[in-house]
Motif scaffolding. Structure first.
Motif, PDB file in Angstrom:
ATOM      1  N   ASP A  81       0.839  -1.202   0.000  1.00  0.00           N
ATOM      2  CA  ASP A  81       0.000   0.000   0.000  1.00  0.00           C
ATOM      3  C   ASP A  81       0.872   1.249   0.000  1.00  0.00           C
ATOM      4  O   ASP A  81       0.564   2.236  -0.691  1.00  0.00           O
ATOM      5  CB  ASP A  81      -0.901   0.019   1.236  1.00  0.00           C
ATOM      6  CG  ASP A  81      -1.971  -1.051   1.203  1.00  0.00           C
ATOM      7  OD1 ASP A  81      -2.443  -1.394   0.099  1.00  0.00           O
ATOM      8  OD2 ASP A  81      -2.327  -1.549   2.288  1.00  0.00           O
ATOM      9  N   PHE A  82       1.952   1.207   0.778  1.00  0.00           N
ATOM     10  CA  PHE A  82       2.855   2.357   0.818  1.00  0.00           C
ATOM     11  C   PHE A  82       3.500   2.577  -0.539  1.00  0.00           C
ATOM     12  O   PHE A  82       3.570   3.718  -1.031  1.00  0.00           O
ATOM     13  CB  PHE A  82       3.925   2.155   1.886  1.00  0.00           C
ATOM     14  CG  PHE A  82       4.915   3.284   1.957  1.00  0.00           C
ATOM     15  CD1 PHE A  82       4.598   4.456   2.627  1.00  0.00           C
ATOM     16  CD2 PHE A  82       6.153   3.198   1.331  1.00  0.00           C
ATOM     17  CE1 PHE A  82       5.500   5.513   2.691  1.00  0.00           C
ATOM     18  CE2 PHE A  82       7.050   4.240   1.382  1.00  0.00           C
ATOM     19  CZ  PHE A  82       6.731   5.400   2.064  1.00  0.00           C
ATOM     20  N   ASP A  83       3.966   1.504  -1.171  1.00  0.00           N
ATOM     21  CA  ASP A  83       4.600   1.628  -2.478  1.00  0.00           C
ATOM     22  C   ASP A  83       3.632   2.204  -3.506  1.00  0.00           C
ATOM     23  O   ASP A  83       4.005   3.050  -4.326  1.00  0.00           O
ATOM     24  CB  ASP A  83       5.115   0.270  -2.951  1.00  0.00           C
ATOM     25  CG  ASP A  83       6.284  -0.240  -2.109  1.00  0.00           C
ATOM     26  OD1 ASP A  83       6.934   0.584  -1.434  1.00  0.00           O
ATOM     27  OD2 ASP A  83       6.532  -1.452  -2.132  1.00  0.00           O
ATOM     28  N   VAL A  86       3.263   5.980  -2.880  1.00  0.00           N
ATOM     29  CA  VAL A  86       4.408   6.743  -3.381  1.00  0.00           C
ATOM     30  C   VAL A  86       4.361   6.824  -4.902  1.00  0.00           C
ATOM     31  O   VAL A  86       4.574   7.901  -5.493  1.00  0.00           O
ATOM     32  CB  VAL A  86       5.728   6.109  -2.905  1.00  0.00           C
ATOM     33  CG1 VAL A  86       6.928   6.775  -3.585  1.00  0.00           C
ATOM     34  CG2 VAL A  86       5.851   6.224  -1.394  1.00  0.00           C
ATOM     35  N   GLU A  87       4.059   5.709  -5.538  1.00  0.00           N
ATOM     36  CA  GLU A  87       4.015   5.700  -7.005  1.00  0.00           C
ATOM     37  C   GLU A  87       2.939   6.647  -7.525  1.00  0.00           C
ATOM     38  O   GLU A  87       3.171   7.430  -8.445  1.00  0.00           O
ATOM     39  CB  GLU A  87       3.745   4.279  -7.503  1.00  0.00           C
ATOM     40  CG  GLU A  87       3.697   4.164  -9.028  1.00  0.00           C
ATOM     41  CD  GLU A  87       3.433   2.753  -9.504  1.00  0.00           C
ATOM     42  OE1 GLU A  87       3.574   2.503 -10.717  1.00  0.00           O
ATOM     43  OE2 GLU A  87       3.079   1.887  -8.664  1.00  0.00           O
ATOM     44  N   ARG A  88       1.740   6.589  -6.922  1.00  0.00           N
ATOM     45  CA  ARG A  88       0.644   7.459  -7.366  1.00  0.00           C
ATOM     46  C   ARG A  88       0.965   8.925  -7.087  1.00  0.00           C
ATOM     47  O   ARG A  88       0.705   9.802  -7.927  1.00  0.00           O
ATOM     48  CB  ARG A  88      -0.648   7.064  -6.654  1.00  0.00           C
ATOM     49  CG  ARG A  88      -1.858   7.901  -7.027  1.00  0.00           C
ATOM     50  CD  ARG A  88      -2.153   7.846  -8.502  1.00  0.00           C
ATOM     51  NE  ARG A  88      -3.317   8.650  -8.861  1.00  0.00           N
ATOM     52  CZ  ARG A  88      -3.550   9.131 -10.071  1.00  0.00           C
ATOM     53  NH1 ARG A  88      -2.683   8.874 -11.059  1.00  0.00           N
ATOM     54  NH2 ARG A  88      -4.608   9.855 -10.318  1.00  0.00           N
ATOM     55  N   ALA A  89       1.549   9.204  -5.938  1.00  0.00           N
ATOM     56  CA  ALA A  89       1.922  10.588  -5.621  1.00  0.00           C
ATOM     57  C   ALA A  89       2.913  11.122  -6.641  1.00  0.00           C
ATOM     58  O   ALA A  89       2.769  12.261  -7.128  1.00  0.00           O
ATOM     59  CB  ALA A  89       2.509  10.654  -4.212  1.00  0.00           C
ATOM     60  N   HIS A  90       3.902  10.336  -6.994  1.00  0.00           N
ATOM     61  CA  HIS A  90       4.902  10.792  -7.954  1.00  0.00           C
ATOM     62  C   HIS A  90       4.293  11.025  -9.330  1.00  0.00           C
ATOM     63  O   HIS A  90       4.683  11.963 -10.035  1.00  0.00           O
ATOM     64  CB  HIS A  90       6.050   9.778  -8.021  1.00  0.00           C
ATOM     65  CG  HIS A  90       6.942   9.799  -6.819  1.00  0.00           C
ATOM     66  ND1 HIS A  90       7.902   8.851  -6.577  1.00  0.00           N
ATOM     67  CD2 HIS A  90       7.026  10.676  -5.775  1.00  0.00           C
ATOM     68  CE1 HIS A  90       8.544   9.129  -5.456  1.00  0.00           C
ATOM     69  NE2 HIS A  90       8.025  10.234  -4.947  1.00  0.00           N
ATOM     70  N   VAL A  91       3.335  10.198  -9.723  1.00  0.00           N
ATOM     71  CA  VAL A  91       2.634  10.414 -11.002  1.00  0.00           C
ATOM     72  C   VAL A  91       1.933  11.766 -10.996  1.00  0.00           C
ATOM     73  O   VAL A  91       1.906  12.479 -12.012  1.00  0.00           O
ATOM     74  CB  VAL A  91       1.636   9.272 -11.268  1.00  0.00           C
ATOM     75  CG1 VAL A  91       0.692   9.643 -12.407  1.00  0.00           C
ATOM     76  CG2 VAL A  91       2.374   7.982 -11.592  1.00  0.00           C
ATOM     77  N   ARG A 193      12.915   2.812  -1.197  1.00  0.00           N
ATOM     78  CA  ARG A 193      11.509   2.641  -1.599  1.00  0.00           C
ATOM     79  C   ARG A 193      10.961   3.904  -2.255  1.00  0.00           C
ATOM     80  O   ARG A 193       9.770   3.968  -2.578  1.00  0.00           O
ATOM     81  CB  ARG A 193      10.653   2.267  -0.395  1.00  0.00           C
ATOM     82  CG  ARG A 193      11.041   0.960   0.253  1.00  0.00           C
ATOM     83  CD  ARG A 193       9.959   0.436   1.168  1.00  0.00           C
ATOM     84  NE  ARG A 193       9.044  -0.439   0.437  1.00  0.00           N
ATOM     85  CZ  ARG A 193       9.220  -1.754   0.286  1.00  0.00           C
ATOM     86  NH1 ARG A 193      10.276  -2.332   0.814  1.00  0.00           N
ATOM     87  NH2 ARG A 193       8.344  -2.468  -0.385  1.00  0.00           N
ATOM     88  N   GLY A 194      11.807   4.935  -2.405  1.00  0.00           N
ATOM     89  CA  GLY A 194      11.390   6.097  -3.176  1.00  0.00           C
ATOM     90  C   GLY A 194      10.945   7.300  -2.399  1.00  0.00           C
ATOM     91  O   GLY A 194      10.445   8.267  -3.000  1.00  0.00           O
TER      92      GLY A 194
END
Length: 525
Positions: A81-83, A86-91, A193-194
Motif C-alpha cells: 500500500d505504501f509503495d 508513493v508511485e501514485r503521488a509521484h505520477v 523505496r522512493g
C-alpha cells in the motif's frame, strides 16, 4: 528559480494518517485513504505530503513508539500500500516525506527486548541504562516530557532505563556506533523505496550528557506548565555531539540525490539555526515554529521575521510552519477571520511553508469529552492543556455525521464539520479553501514569492507590511491583524490577490484603508 531544489520551491502539507481518510471502515485513517485523496491535494496546489508515523507500534503514543522501523502497521495497511501511494503521488507530481523517529523506540522493539534481557546482552548499550541512586531512587533528576521521572526501574536487571517521553518509549543510545549504523540502514530502507525525504522527530534530543549530571532548576517555572519545565534542560537536549549525527544523516540523504532532511527542533532561533550546519551540512531545514507560538500582533510578527532573517546563515534556506499535530490549530489560536490572514502570511513569506491538514478549510480544534481523551500527554498530566487530541480530529470532507472520513466509528470525535468542510467550500469563490488555492496558485506563478528577497518588514499600526522582490518585480503584502480597519501607505500598483471580495484587480496608491481582517498582495508599478 532553476537553481532551487524542489523543497525550496515547494509547499509541504502534513498528513496525520490516523485522521485523514479511512478507506476500510475501521474508524482509523489508512494509506489507501490517503491515496484516494491525492488528487485533492494535487489540485490544492501543494508539492509534498509529510506522513506522521505509519510504522508497527503498540500505539502507546499513537505511532511514536515504534516496534519495527522497516514495516507498516496493519492499521494503516501494508508495504505494498505504501509503495502504491508513493508511485501514485509521484505520477501526480507530489513528493512523499515520512517521519523518522530516532530518539526512542517502543519497549516492544526487538532491540529493547534484547537490551533488557540481561546486562550481558550485546544490545544492552543500545539504550541508556544506569544504576539507581544509593537511596534506591532514580539515577539523577531528569524528568520525562510526559510527566514524572525519566527513569524507569527494571527489576529483572537491577537498573533503570531512560525515557524522554513515556516509559514505553526507551531512548536509544546514539553514542553507540552500532545504533548509528542501524538507524542509517533504516534511512536507506525508505530511500530505496522512493521516499523524497524525512522529518526527524525531536532531533535536538538525540544526545544526552555523557556524565548524566543533574539538570539545574528553572527559576521561572510556573505550576501550570508541563512538569519537565521545572528544570533547565541543560544536560538532556541540544548537546554539541548531536551535530555529528545530523551531518551523517545528511550525507546519507545527499547520496540519493535531491532529498530533504527536516528537523523537528523546538529551540530559540540562535540555537535553532546552528542545525543548518556550519557549512550547510546539517539539516536542510530546521523547522521554524515561531508562527505557532507567536503573540499575534503586527509589531511582534514583524520583529520575529526580521530577527529570524538576520539570524539565518548565508547558506540557509528559511521555512515557516503554521500548524502541526502537537499544537492547537491556527483557527482556534487566532480565530476564523485571522486564519485567512495567517494563510496569506504563510504563503507570501520567504522560505518553504508547511501547513497542517484541515487548515486549508479553517478546521478548528475538536471538542474532546474527558471520557474520550486518547492522548497520553493529557492522561498523564491532566488539567494543564497538554492534550493533543483536539488538533488531531478527523479531516472534515463533508457535513455528514462522520464528515466523509469513515463508514465506521471514528477513532476521535468528529469536529464541527458543518462549519468547515471541503464539500461546502469547494464551490464558494471566497471560502478559505478558495483562498488557499488562489494563494498557492499565485506562489507557483510568481517567482518573486519563492526566490525573491524579503524587505521593508514593518508594522503600520496594526497592519503588517513587507515586500518580496526579484529583479524588477516588486510585490507588496499588507495584512490587517485586527478586527478593525487599518490605515496604511501603499506603493502604487495593482491588487493581484485579496482576502476580501471586490478588491482584486483594483489599482491603489498612497493612503489606503484595509477592512478588518483583510490582507492584500500588490504588484507594484
Amino acid at each position: 528559480m532553476t537553481t532551487l531544489a524542489w523543497w525550496q520551491k515547494g509547499v509541504i502539507y502534513q498528513v496525520y494518517p490516523r485522521s485523514f481518510q479511512d478507506e476500510n471502515g475501521d474508524g482509523v485513517g489508512d494509506l489507501a485513504g490517503i491515496a484516494a485523496r491525492l488528487e485533492y491535494l494535487a489540485t490544492l496546489g501543494i508539492d509534498a505530503i509529510w506522513l506522521s508515523p505509519i510504522y508497527p507500534s503498540p500505539m502507546a503514543d499513537f505511532g511514536y513508539d515504534i516496534s519495527d522501523y522497516c514495516a507498516i502497521d496493519p492499521v494503516f495497511g501494508t508495504l505494498s500500500d505504501f509503495d502504491r501511494l508513493v508511485e501514485r503521488a509521484h505520477v501526480l507530481g507530489l513528493r512523499v516525506l515520512v517521519d523518522f523517529v530516532p530518539d526512542h523506540s517502543s519497549d516492544q522493539h526487538p532491540w529493547f527486548l534484547d537490551s533488557r534481557a540481561s546486562r550481558a546482552n550485546a544490545k544492552r548499550d543500545w539504550y541508556l541504562w544506569r544504576d539507581p541512586a544509593p537511596d534506591g531512587g532514580p539515577p539523577n533528576n531528569w524528568l520525562s516530557r510526559m510527566g514524572g521521572s525519566a527513569w524507569e526501574w527494571d527489576p529483572s536487571s537491577g537498573q533503570c532505563y531512560y525515557h524522554s517521553f513515556l516509559p514505553q518509549q526507551p531512548d536509544l543510545n546514539w553514542r553507540n556506533p552500532e545504533v548509528c549504523e542501524a538507524m542509517d540502514a533504516v534511512l536507506r530502507f525508505w530511500l530505496d523505496r522512493g521516499v523524497d525525504g524525512f522529518r526527524v522527530d525531536v532531533l535536538w534530543l538525540l544526545i544526552k550528557d555523557a556524565l548524566f549530571r543533574d539538570n539545574p532548576t528553572n527559576p521561572q517555572f510556573s505550576p501550570d506548565e508541563p512538569g519537565h519545565h521545572a528544570q533547565l534542560q541543560t544536560h538532556t537536549e541540544d548537546q554539541p555531539e548531536v551535530h555529528n549525527i545530523v551531518r551523517s544523516m545528511r550525507r546519507t540523504l545527499d547520496s540519493y540525490g535531491e532529498r530533504v532532511l527536516i528537523g523537528e527542533i523546538y529551540l530559540p532561533v540562535p540555537q535553532l539555526v546552528r542545525y543548518y550546519g556550519s557549512a550547510g551540512d546539517g539539516v536542510n531545514m530546521p523547522f521554524n515554529f515561531q508562527l505557532i507560538t507567536a503573540r499575534w500582533t503586527a509589531s511582534n510578527i514583524a520583529q520575529l521575521i526580521t530577527t529570524y532573517e538576520r539570524a539565518l546563515p548565508v547558506h540557509a534556506w528559511p521555512n515557516w510552519v503554521l500548524g502541526n499535530h502537537d499544537n492547537p490549530r491556527v483557527a482556534s489560536r487566532i480565530g476564523a477571520a485571522q486564519a485567512r490572514i495567517a494563510a496569506m502570511l504563510l504563503l507570501t513569506l520567504r522560505g518553504t511553508p508547511t501547513l497542517y491538514y484541515g487548515d486549508e478549510i479553517g478546521m478548528a480544534d475538536g471538542k474532546i469529552q474527558p471520557e474520550l481523551v486518547r492522548d497520553p500527554a493529557e492522561l498523564r498530566q491532566p488539567g494543564i492543556g497538554q492534550g493533543r487530541d483536539p488538533e488531531r480530529t478527523p479531516m472534515q470532507w463533508d457535513a455528514s455525521g462522520k464528515a466523509g472520513f469513515t463508514r465506521g466509528k471514528p477513532w476521535l470525535p468528529i469536529g464541527n464539520a458543518a462549519a468547515a468542510n471541503v464539500a461546502s467550500q469547494d464551490g464558494e469563490s471566497w471560502s478559505i479553501l478558495a483562498l488557499y488555492r488562489r494563494l498557492l496558485s499565485l506562489r507557483r506563478s510568481e517567482p518573486a514569492l519563492v526566490a525573491g528577497s524579503i524587505g521593508n518588514v514593518t508594522a503600520q499600526g496594526h497592519v503588517l507590511t513587507f515586500e518580496r522582490c526579484l529583479g524588477s518585480v516588486r510585490l507588496f503584502v499588507a495584512l490587517n491583524m485586527e478586527d478593525r480597519p487599518g490605515a496604511i501607505t501603499s506603493p502604487a500598483g495593482r491588487v493581484v490577490l485579496s482576502t476580501r471580495e471586490g478588491r482584486d484587480g483594483h489599482r491603489i496608491a498612497g493612503e489606503l484603508i484595509l477592512d478588518s481582517d483583510e490582507g492584500i498582495v500588490v504588484a507594484c508599478d
